[in-house]
Design a protein around this motif. Sequence first.
Motif, PDB file in Angstrom:
ATOM      1  N   SER A  27       0.854  -1.185   0.000  1.00  0.00           N
ATOM      2  CA  SER A  27       0.000   0.000   0.000  1.00  0.00           C
ATOM      3  C   SER A  27       0.886   1.229   0.000  1.00  0.00           C
ATOM      4  CB  SER A  27      -0.902   0.008   1.238  1.00  0.00           C
ATOM      5  OG  SER A  27      -0.139   0.291   2.408  1.00  0.00           O
ATOM      6  N   PHE A  28       0.284   2.401  -0.101  1.00  0.00           N
ATOM      7  CA  PHE A  28       1.061   3.639  -0.091  1.00  0.00           C
ATOM      8  C   PHE A  28       1.805   3.813   1.226  1.00  0.00           C
ATOM      9  CE2 PHE A  28      -3.180   4.626   1.480  1.00  0.00           C
ATOM     10  CZ  PHE A  28      -2.939   5.404   2.599  1.00  0.00           C
ATOM     11  N   ASN A  56      -4.510   0.384  -4.676  1.00  0.00           N
ATOM     12  CA  ASN A  56      -5.147   1.676  -4.853  1.00  0.00           C
ATOM     13  C   ASN A  56      -5.289   2.378  -3.494  1.00  0.00           C
ATOM     14  OD1 ASN A  56      -5.907   1.637  -7.784  1.00  0.00           O
ATOM     15  ND2 ASN A  56      -6.931  -0.228  -7.129  1.00  0.00           N
ATOM     16  N   LYS A  57      -5.723   3.624  -3.517  1.00  0.00           N
ATOM     17  CA  LYS A  57      -6.013   4.383  -2.298  1.00  0.00           C
ATOM     18  C   LYS A  57      -7.518   4.631  -2.232  1.00  0.00           C
ATOM     19  CE  LYS A  57      -3.298   7.880  -1.265  1.00  0.00           C
ATOM     20  NZ  LYS A  57      -2.486   9.115  -1.374  1.00  0.00           N
ATOM     21  N   PHE A  71      -9.428  15.833   7.097  1.00  0.00           N
ATOM     22  CA  PHE A  71      -8.538  15.940   8.250  1.00  0.00           C
ATOM     23  C   PHE A  71      -7.401  16.894   7.869  1.00  0.00           C
ATOM     24  CE2 PHE A  71      -5.510  14.439  11.490  1.00  0.00           C
ATOM     25  CZ  PHE A  71      -6.344  14.404  12.601  1.00  0.00           C
ATOM     26  N   PRO A  72      -7.658  18.199   7.909  1.00  0.00           N
ATOM     27  CA  PRO A  72      -6.677  19.193   7.440  1.00  0.00           C
ATOM     28  C   PRO A  72      -5.327  19.114   8.147  1.00  0.00           C
ATOM     29  CG  PRO A  72      -8.833  20.204   7.816  1.00  0.00           C
ATOM     30  CD  PRO A  72      -8.905  18.822   8.380  1.00  0.00           C
ATOM     31  N   GLU A  76      -2.930  13.101   4.662  1.00  0.00           N
ATOM     32  CA  GLU A  76      -2.622  11.705   4.341  1.00  0.00           C
ATOM     33  C   GLU A  76      -3.539  10.747   5.100  1.00  0.00           C
ATOM     34  OE1 GLU A  76      -0.395   9.909   2.286  1.00  0.00           O
ATOM     35  OE2 GLU A  76      -0.454  11.833   1.248  1.00  0.00           O
ATOM     36  N   LEU A  77      -4.013  11.188   6.277  1.00  0.00           N
ATOM     37  CA  LEU A  77      -4.884  10.337   7.082  1.00  0.00           C
ATOM     38  C   LEU A  77      -6.300  10.262   6.527  1.00  0.00           C
ATOM     39  CD1 LEU A  77      -3.767  11.280  10.723  1.00  0.00           C
ATOM     40  CD2 LEU A  77      -3.134   9.266   9.374  1.00  0.00           C
TER      41      LEU A  77
END
Length: 225
Positions: A27-28, A56-57, A71-72, A76-77
């Motif tokens: 995964s990424f 994939n994401k 989630f600014p 990534e989260l």
Amino acid sequence: FLDLIAEQVKHMRREYGSAVKFILMNSFSTSADTKDFLGKRHADLLQEPYIELLQNKSPKVDAASMAPASFPEDPELEWCPPGHGDIYPSLLGSGMLQQLIDDGIKYLFVSNSDNLGATLDLQLLHYFAGSGKAFMMEVCERTAADKKGGHLARRKSDGKFMLRESAMCPDADKGSFEDVSRHKYFNTNNLWVNLPMLKATLDGSGGALALPLIKNKKTVNPRDS
């Protein structure tokens, strides 16, 4: 785990004189660490063309609004790996499925990296190749220690087998879910796949298999759980 798996693959190649392909589905969030380790311990494998299949994401979904989670503080989260079932669209979308078929690869053996007892068994390969089946799953009998894990069940709508995970089970049915005398077998996640048949199935279904969607309740930031 990676070190032992890499050594198993190299041993198999020497033992059988066969250029078995070695693919790691990352995964990424695991790709960089995996490549870093292989670069230090098995740099030869890292140079192979099929060494990595990247998942994939998937966006995390807000349970209240059903919109993509925001989630600014750490964007990534907002994303997560979609899980084991993503192997099929990832193989197709990356082009690797067609490349393997073009290279004469007909059968794929899949296992979890933390299952070190999962090796490519030639007797099972022989059976699978002679069966003409598109897919085969290795299962084991459940014991009391396995009662909370996923199991095989027969679907009432069409009588076919399905894999039922704990996250798919209503609270009212937990007792039956954990009854190892009723649901006797669990999925080891050792899978055998006929690649040309998988390609034909994906081509006929718009590039995706109609697998059950599992709702996994979590916080956007895992540290808040």
